[in-house]
Design a protein around this motif. Structure first.
Motif, PDB file in Angstrom:
ATOM      1  N   SER A   1      -8.321  -4.207   0.569  1.00  0.00           N
ATOM      2  CA  SER A   1      -8.000  -3.993   1.841  1.00  0.00           C
ATOM      3  C   SER A   1      -6.676  -4.846   2.180  1.00  0.00           C
ATOM      4  O   SER A   1      -6.425  -5.901   1.808  1.00  0.00           O
ATOM      5  N   GLN A   2      -6.359  -4.378   3.464  1.00  0.00           N
ATOM      6  CA  GLN A   2      -5.280  -5.095   3.961  1.00  0.00           C
ATOM      7  C   GLN A   2      -5.695  -6.489   4.311  1.00  0.00           C
ATOM      8  O   GLN A   2      -5.106  -7.379   4.378  1.00  0.00           O
TER       9      GLN A   2
ATOM     10  N   PRO B   1      -2.749  -3.597  -4.591  1.00  0.00           N
ATOM     11  CA  PRO B   1      -3.839  -2.687  -4.364  1.00  0.00           C
ATOM     12  C   PRO B   1      -3.939  -1.359  -4.895  1.00  0.00           C
ATOM     13  O   PRO B   1      -2.593  -0.929  -4.844  1.00  0.00           O
TER      14      PRO B   1
ATOM     15  N   LEU C   1      -5.130   2.710  -4.626  1.00  0.00           N
ATOM     16  CA  LEU C   1      -5.829   3.687  -3.790  1.00  0.00           C
ATOM     17  C   LEU C   1      -6.862   4.429  -4.630  1.00  0.00           C
ATOM     18  O   LEU C   1      -6.219   5.250  -5.583  1.00  0.00           O
TER      19      LEU C   1
ATOM     20  N   PHE D   1       0.864  -1.241  -0.009  1.00  0.00           N
ATOM     21  CA  PHE D   1       0.137   0.063  -0.115  1.00  0.00           C
ATOM     22  C   PHE D   1       0.832   1.167  -0.039  1.00  0.00           C
ATOM     23  O   PHE D   1       1.969   1.136   0.309  1.00  0.00           O
TER      24      PHE D   1
ATOM     25  N   TYR E   1      -7.823   2.326   6.681  1.00  0.00           N
ATOM     26  CA  TYR E   1      -8.446   3.054   5.693  1.00  0.00           C
ATOM     27  C   TYR E   1      -8.752   2.168   4.365  1.00  0.00           C
ATOM     28  O   TYR E   1      -9.434   2.585   3.806  1.00  0.00           O
ATOM     29  N   SER E   2      -7.894   1.295   4.204  1.00  0.00           N
ATOM     30  CA  SER E   2      -7.850   0.687   2.921  1.00  0.00           C
ATOM     31  C   SER E   2      -9.147  -0.052   2.662  1.00  0.00           C
ATOM     32  O   SER E   2      -9.532  -0.403   1.370  1.00  0.00           O
TER      33      SER E   2
ATOM     34  N   GLN F   1       1.679   5.618   4.626  1.00  0.00           N
ATOM     35  CA  GLN F   1       0.806   6.363   5.503  1.00  0.00           C
ATOM     36  C   GLN F   1       1.258   7.260   6.541  1.00  0.00           C
ATOM     37  O   GLN F   1       2.284   6.732   7.199  1.00  0.00           O
TER      38      GLN F   1
ATOM     39  N   CYS G   1      -9.429   1.879  -0.941  1.00  0.00           N
ATOM     40  CA  CYS G   1      -8.810   0.898  -1.828  1.00  0.00           C
ATOM     41  C   CYS G   1      -9.445  -0.048  -2.378  1.00  0.00           C
ATOM     42  O   CYS G   1     -10.706  -0.495  -1.875  1.00  0.00           O
TER      43      CYS G   1
ATOM     44  N   GLY H   1      -3.480   0.985   8.483  1.00  0.00           N
ATOM     45  CA  GLY H   1      -4.014   0.459   7.374  1.00  0.00           C
ATOM     46  C   GLY H   1      -5.764   0.170   7.070  1.00  0.00           C
ATOM     47  O   GLY H   1      -6.179  -0.173   6.171  1.00  0.00           O
TER      48      GLY H   1
END
Length: 390
Positions: free
Chosen positions: A290-291, A307, A309, A208, A282-283, A211, A287, A280
């Motif tokens: 996601s994670q 992934p 964004l 990702f 937010y992913s 951050q 995204c 992470g």
């Protein structure tokens, strides 16, 4: 896990050691893909246990519980770095386990972790191991002022103390009952970032974007993506360093590496977490994968796709004190309706039954087409919830 391990398809049961919010979000991701899920956690009300298909209510080292999880599961992961490596070794003797027990063991010990950074060619803060009175006496004065951290079982600011001189260092080590510790030099930080990577048994690696993280009282408060103030070259260095750290471990799964960025632009590894990470979350909303999606893929041998964004994002951690913002002894629900009225606001509550100060109750991700719009929405949400501006 073997590099030749076969793909474990939907319909199989995936196990997870730990029943907290990370386990809950892993369970949700696995279930969307059609997997059954089994959680081992002794808490009957654990967030992950309440949403999994099977909840094994047992401690991490309970032999019968481990046997039950192993029998139900085609592969097993962990949601918490302090799950005993011995329990993971027991499971790994019978089932694919990712991340592997030896990688988790390194992440459980700050001294071993820093030694691993050095082996990977990644710089970290100047530090010293303190396990004995002789090591304490030999501490280099240049490490003070510093931060004393327990070598094991520390997280979210727990098990650490800021120390300015040897007198304070002695008092702090005594307060920590003289357990093995690492003393880190206190540095002039510009900001902190983290990089989340996912690595397959084949060595394939995706990541990702870095951050930007703001901590308060040792707990993550705000994550911003794209990271403001981070130039392309520094971002590439951070991603490269995280990849080397994962490769040197022979890591399989999702790994988060936190970095300090000093005012002169120096990049230093701080610590790593062998699991999806708070920064992470937010992913899930910003995204296309996601994670937690990548955690499922790495565990099952599915292809790891990079992934993307698709939205700028600011994530706010929702801690238990928000339920007591008026000084009341009784908890009061925050004004969720006002928060949900904001465009691009995505609320995630973890199903924890009791709020208390410092407890992670949920998170809020604000997404928008631009970083400025995401930040503006997040600041509105923070004002509604009583979170200090950032």
């Amino acid at each position: 896990m073997s590099a030749s391990a076969p793909f474990i398809g939907p319909g199989a049961t995936l196990g997870v050691m730990g029943g907290g919010q990370l386990g809950r979000m892993f369970v949700h991701a696995a279930q969307r893909l059609g997997y059954l899920t089994a959680v081992l956690d002794e808490d009957p009300a654990s967030p992950a246990g309440r949403v999994a298909h099977y909840h094994v209510q047992a401690g991490y080292l309970d032999e019968a519980g481990l046997a039950q999880l192993m029998q139900r599961s085609a592969a097993i992961t962990t949601e918490f770095e302090n799950v005993p490596a011995a329990a993971l070794r027991t499971l790994a003797a019978h089932r694919p386990v990712a991340p592997g027990p030896e990688a988790v063991a390194v992440c459980q010990d700050r001294a071993a972790e820093k030694a691993h950074f050095v082996r990977s060619g990644v710089a970290c803060a100047p530090h010293a191991l303190i396990e004995t009175p002789e090591q304490f006496a030999a501490v280099d004065a240049r490490l003070l002022p510093g931060i004393l951290k327990t070598s094991r079982l520390g997280y979210d600011g727990k098990g650490q103390a800021r120390v300015d001189d040897r007198v304070a260092l002695a008092a702090a080590w005594d307060a920590l009952k003289r357990v093995p510790c690492v003393l880190e030099q206190r540095l002039d930080l510009a900001f902190e970032i983290s990089v989340i990577v996912a690595r397959a048994a084949s060595g394939a690696l995706v990541h990702f974007p870095p951050q930007h993280n703001l901590h308060r009282d040792g707990i993550l408060a705000v994550t911003t993506v794209p990271a403001p103030g981070l130039d392309v070259a520094l971002a590439e260095r951070a991603v490269g360093a995280a990849g080397r750290i994962a490769a040197e471990l022979g890591y399989v799964g999702v790994l988060c590496v936190e970095f300090f960025v000093l005012r002169d632009g120096t990049l230093l590894a701080n610590e790593m977490a062998p699991r999806p990470h708070n920064s992470g979350h937010y992913s899930i909303d910003a995204c296309d994968l996601s994670q937690f999606d990548l955690q499922v893929r790495a565990l099952t041998g599915a292809p790891l796709v990079a992934p993307r964004l698709h939205s700028s994002a600011v994530m706010l951690n929702l801690l238990g004190e928000l339920w007591f913002r008026d000084g009341s002894a009784e908890p009061c629900e925050p004004d969720w309706a006002a928060v949900l009225a904001l465009p691009g606001a995505h609320l995630h509550l973890y199903g924890k039954l009791q709020a208390r100060a410092g407890r992670k109750m949920g998170h809020l991700t604000c997404t928008a087409a631009t970083p400025e719009q995401a930040r503006a929405t997040a600041l509105e949400a923070a004002a509604v919830l009583g979170i200090a501006p950032f």
